[in-house]
Design a protein around this motif. Structure first.
Motif, PDB file in Angstrom:
ATOM      1  N   PHE A 128       0.820  -1.214   0.000  1.00 16.93           N
ATOM      2  CA  PHE A 128       0.000   0.000   0.000  1.00 16.93           C
ATOM      3  C   PHE A 128       0.855   1.265   0.000  1.00 16.93           C
TER       4      PHE A 128
ATOM      5  N   ASN B 106       2.538   3.005  -4.230  1.00 16.15           N
ATOM      6  CA  ASN B 106       1.543   2.868  -5.285  1.00 16.15           C
ATOM      7  C   ASN B 106       2.120   3.172  -6.669  1.00 16.15           C
TER       8      ASN B 106
ATOM      9  N   SER C  72       1.044  -0.847  -8.614  1.00 21.15           N
ATOM     10  CA  SER C  72      -0.006  -0.018  -9.210  1.00 21.15           C
ATOM     11  C   SER C  72      -1.392  -0.541  -8.855  1.00 21.15           C
ATOM     12  N   PRO C  73      -2.369   0.378  -8.654  1.00 22.18           N
ATOM     13  CA  PRO C  73      -3.761  -0.032  -8.418  1.00 22.18           C
ATOM     14  C   PRO C  73      -4.541  -0.261  -9.713  1.00 22.18           C
TER      15      PRO C  73
ATOM     16  N   ASP D 163      -3.286   5.492 -11.652  1.00 19.52           N
ATOM     17  CA  ASP D 163      -1.873   5.662 -11.335  1.00 19.52           C
ATOM     18  C   ASP D 163      -1.564   7.127 -11.093  1.00 19.52           C
TER      19      ASP D 163
ATOM     20  N   HIS E 132      -3.940  10.280 -10.152  1.00 19.21           N
ATOM     21  CA  HIS E 132      -4.726   9.935  -8.964  1.00 19.21           C
ATOM     22  C   HIS E 132      -4.742  11.070  -7.949  1.00 19.21           C
TER      23      HIS E 132
ATOM     24  N   ARG F 187      -3.365  -5.299  -6.586  1.00 23.69           N
ATOM     25  CA  ARG F 187      -2.305  -4.451  -7.119  1.00 23.69           C
ATOM     26  C   ARG F 187      -1.571  -5.208  -8.223  1.00 23.69           C
TER      27      ARG F 187
ATOM     28  N   HIS G 184      -3.845   5.763  -1.208  1.00 27.76           N
ATOM     29  CA  HIS G 184      -5.123   5.240  -1.688  1.00 27.76           C
ATOM     30  C   HIS G 184      -6.039   4.807  -0.540  1.00 27.76           C
TER      31      HIS G 184
END
Length: 770
Positions: free
Chosen positions: A73, A76, A80-81, A114, A118, A319, A376
């Motif tokens: 976490f 990021n 990557s989310p 990303d 974001h 992720r 995030h």
């Protein structure tokens, strides 16, 4: 924890460990069996033995430990989310055609974007989520909740989900967004379809039906947006998003508005609804906790956090690596997909003492990963907390005699969200307290927005025994004030005793897990008054308050050998460690230094239980520990654990300077200094690079104070630089370290700081990874 430059290793599916763990990894199924019954329990073997493993059935790497998940976490960029809203079960061509027919074009939203996009969008759209704005929602949530309770208060049996826990969060979400409350049931069907479509494993036939619901949901969201665009002065977050679309279309484009509208209707209520259902099921299943809340509503905020830890609605998130990475001891290739299981992290004994115990007095319950962590972290966490607190306060006040009905609990099959579809409860309406005290129906407690206040997280204990442990050392035996068994704890743990005007931390010295706690408290004549007060006032039968247990001085039980060094009252955690190592059959030696045998606590028990592993150094007998020889003669694979006076700790740090990191472990029981001295401190600025925010830290406040005032969630505990809970990463700037947590090597790296006490050097600015 994470190495950006690690080798890629083999292909993701090829890095399966040797048997027997390979079999467990190969058999892991996220859509059936143990994971669907209890995801945290299903991954116990992984937390213990293989915290990062590849699941060939899912095609994802599974991450199960707290620190590894926190590391993911935190970064990021590397993790990557982008795959968060990707269908975990690929859509069939037929389902894709159905969606195409509805013009479905789901794009990026805040959860799967990303950087730098974001944070640009998050900053532009964050105002409605700030505490001062959320405070205004309390009356609306209270009104909606009370209306629902009024409707069923005299019925005696109800499904809380259908009667309240689904519809109220949805109405709150619609009110927050500024969306008309048109058709609750239609939205409910759409929401379920979206969740199954993204995180479930529908059959080919189910995919077609779901695709139609998702397509209709997409069109429904589009119609609402068009209607809202015709109301330029409308209130609510979606109206603000539409206005930002006009003001800054490059940051909030049209495609984002439509996609976010659909996603947030689900995100803003589904997780709260499921979490609330979990909360009532959990609390009513732990009757003592329910009764404690009914008797003392100030416990509600922390009870909510413990429910989110113990049975949170967000089980796992996703992720994808953007480069080769190393997580724990595992090499991950670029493009590796990760399922990070927060439910497993929330039961990790490396972070939470006795994690399988549900304990509303847990002092670090707020550390749970249910809301995620870092840039995030869930934006709506505080409105979710607010709803759950109001639900619990209203129900526990008006129906304290509520109980779970006999039932089988059912859950939607998916990887990431968990909550019972129904929670049937029963009660005797004739026993409703408001029938004799009508004012109860309108009473309320208003909890401040944000995490719970630490002052409210304390259990009541009673002093069973007071004794003279040694010269100047008071021994206490504490038991639960209600006659229950106190929580178990691990060697090195401490509690915080709340007595009179003082809150003081003391190590637990055993015997472990006896249901009572043993403390040894040294009288410090030149201290800050806490020990003098305790020595003077504590008597058998006295009721006190206590926080914990919590462990910041944890044994690495995998080491091959241990050298335990204690100075004076520092014997308290060392004694517990010796007991634990003896029980494990480990190789250990105890070196105990003191000014004289008469002043050395627990000496008799040490000589009884650890005689063949014990060396005593009494200063008045001319005995002195040769620390240099102890460190120089340390066998390979052994570790040193030491607690005692600062001079002893400093000497050990000097002697161990060339040893590998992690060999020497120390615990300080005094802080580095007296705290802030505003006359001599200098104000400085901190730049939060993840939030694009610059804050000023005044001479009379700490970095932690400034962060909390700005609504930035940073965990904190001791506020003396002793525990390490308020640590943040430093991207640039020179730090004046004032903590007792970081090693000398870590201080020289200048990459981490404790925000409760450390500052910048000479008023220079700092850049923090927040």
């Amino acid at each position: 924890m994470v190495d950006r430059h690690a080798n890629a290793g083999n292909h993701a599916g090829a890095q399966v460990p040797a048997c027997p763990l390979a079999q467990k990894a190969a058999e892991f199924d996220a859509f059936s069996g143990p994971y669907q019954l209890d995801p945290a329990e299903a991954l116990r073997w992984s937390r213990d033995q293989l915290p990062v493993f590849f699941s060939p059935k899912l095609g994802y790497w599974i991450v199960s430990r707290y620190e590894d998940i926190k590391s993911v976490f935190r970064d990021n960029i590397l993790f990557s989310p982008r795959n968060v809203l990707e269908k975990i079960t690929p859509a069939t061509p037929e389902a894709m055609e159905v969606l195409k027919g509805y013009g479905y074009a789901m794009n990026r939203t805040m959860v799967n974007e990303d950087e730098p996009v974001h944070m640009e969008r998050r900053r532009a759209l964050m105002d409605h989520f700030l505490p001062e704005h959320l405070e205004t929602k309390q009356e609306m949530i209270r009104r909606l909740t009370r209306e629902k309770v009024d409707a069923f208060i005299d019925r005696g049996r109800v499904d809380l989900v259908d009667a309240m826990l689904y519809e109220v969060p949805l109405n709150v979400a619609l009110h927050f967004l500024g969306v008309p409350e048109d058709d609750i049931q239609v939205l409910r069907n759409f929401s379920v379809a979206h969740s199954i479509n993204t995180w479930g494993k529908p059959t080919d036939a189910q995919q077609l039906a779901i695709a139609h619901d998702v397509g209709r949901f997409w069109q429904y969201a589009g119609k609402i947006i068009e209607k809202m665009k015709r109301e330029p002065n409308g209130t609510g977050w979606m109206h603000e998003t539409i206005r930002k679309n006009v003001e800054m279309p490059e940051i909030v484009p049209d495609s984002y508005v439509h996609s976010m509208m659909m996603a947030i209707i689900v995100a803003a209520h589904e997780t709260t609804s499921l979490a609330s259902a979990n909360m009532f099921k959990t609390l009513l299943g732990h009757r003592q906790a329910w009764e404690d809340i009914c008797a003392d509503p100030s416990l509600i905020p922390n009870a909510v956090e413990e429910c989110l830890r113990y049975a949170g609605s967000i089980v796992a998130w996703r992720r994808q690596t953007t480069a080769p990475a190393r997580l724990g001891d595992v090499d991950l290739p670029e493009g590796a997909k990760l399922l990070i299981v927060q439910a497993s992290a929330n039961r990790d004994p490396r972070h939470f003492e006795e994690p399988d115990r549900f304990d509303i007095y847990r002092d670090n319950a707020v550390d749970h990963m249910t809301f995620g962590y870092g840039a995030h972290q869930c934006m709506g966490k505080n409105i979710g907390r607010m709803e759950m607190r109001i639900f619990l306060e209203e129900i526990s006040r008006r129906l304290p005699h509520l109980r779970l009905a006999e039932q089988e609990f059912a859950y939607m099959v998916n990887t990431s969200f968990r909550g019972p579809e129904h929670v049937w409860v029963e009660w005797d309406p004739d026993l409703n307290p408001e029938r004799t005290r009508p004012a109860l129906a309108k009473g309320e407690i208003r909890f401040p927005v944000g995490p719970p206040a630490r002052r409210d997280i304390a259990r009541k204990v009673c002093v069973r025994e007071v004794r003279r442990e040694a010269e100047g050392v008071l021994g206490l035996t504490l038991e639960d004030a209600r006659g229950r068994s106190l929580p178990n704890w691990s060697a090195g743990a401490h509690v915080e005793l709340c007595i009179g005007p003082y809150d003081r931390k003391y190590s637990l010295c055993g015997p472990a897990n006896a249901g009572t706690y043993e403390l040894a408290i040294l009288l410090e004549e030149n201290g800050r008054g806490g020990s003098r007060y305790i020595h003077r006032t504590v008597k058998p039968g006295m009721e006190l308050r206590l926080r914990g247990p919590h462990n910041l001085f944890r044994l690495d039980e995998t080491a091959t050998g241990f050298v335990l060094i204690a100075g004076g009252i520092g014997i308290t955690p060392i004694l517990a460690m010796a007991d634990r190592l003896k029980a494990l059959g480990k190789d250990y030696r105890v070196h105990y230094c003191g000014r004289g045998r008469s002043a050395m606590a627990h000496l008799e028990r040490l000589e009884r239980d650890h005689q063949d592993r014990l060396t005593i150094y009494a200063k008045d007998a001319g005995q002195r520990a040769d620390l240099e020889s102890l460190v120089a003669g340390l066998p390979a694979g052994c570790q040193i654990y030491a607690c005692g006076p600062e001079r002893m700790i400093a000497a050990l740090e000097d002697l161990a300077a060339d040893l590998p990191e992690g060999v020497l472990h120390v615990e300080h029981f005094t802080s580095a200094g007296p705290g802030l001295d505003p006359v001599n401190e200098k104000a400085f600025e901190i730049e939060l690079i993840d939030s694009d925010l610059t804050l000023r830290v005044a001479a009379d406040e700490t970095v932690l104070d400034a962060l909390l005032a700005a609504g930035i969630d940073v965990p904190s505990d001791c506020r003396e630089g002793l525990c390490g809970s308020c640590e943040v990463s430093v991207a640039a700037g020179e730090i004046e370290h004032r903590d007792r947590v970081l090693s000398r090597a870590e201080r020289l790296e200048n990459r981490r700081m404790m925000t409760c006490c450390s500052r910048s050097v000479e008023g220079q600015s700092l850049k923090l990874a927040l």
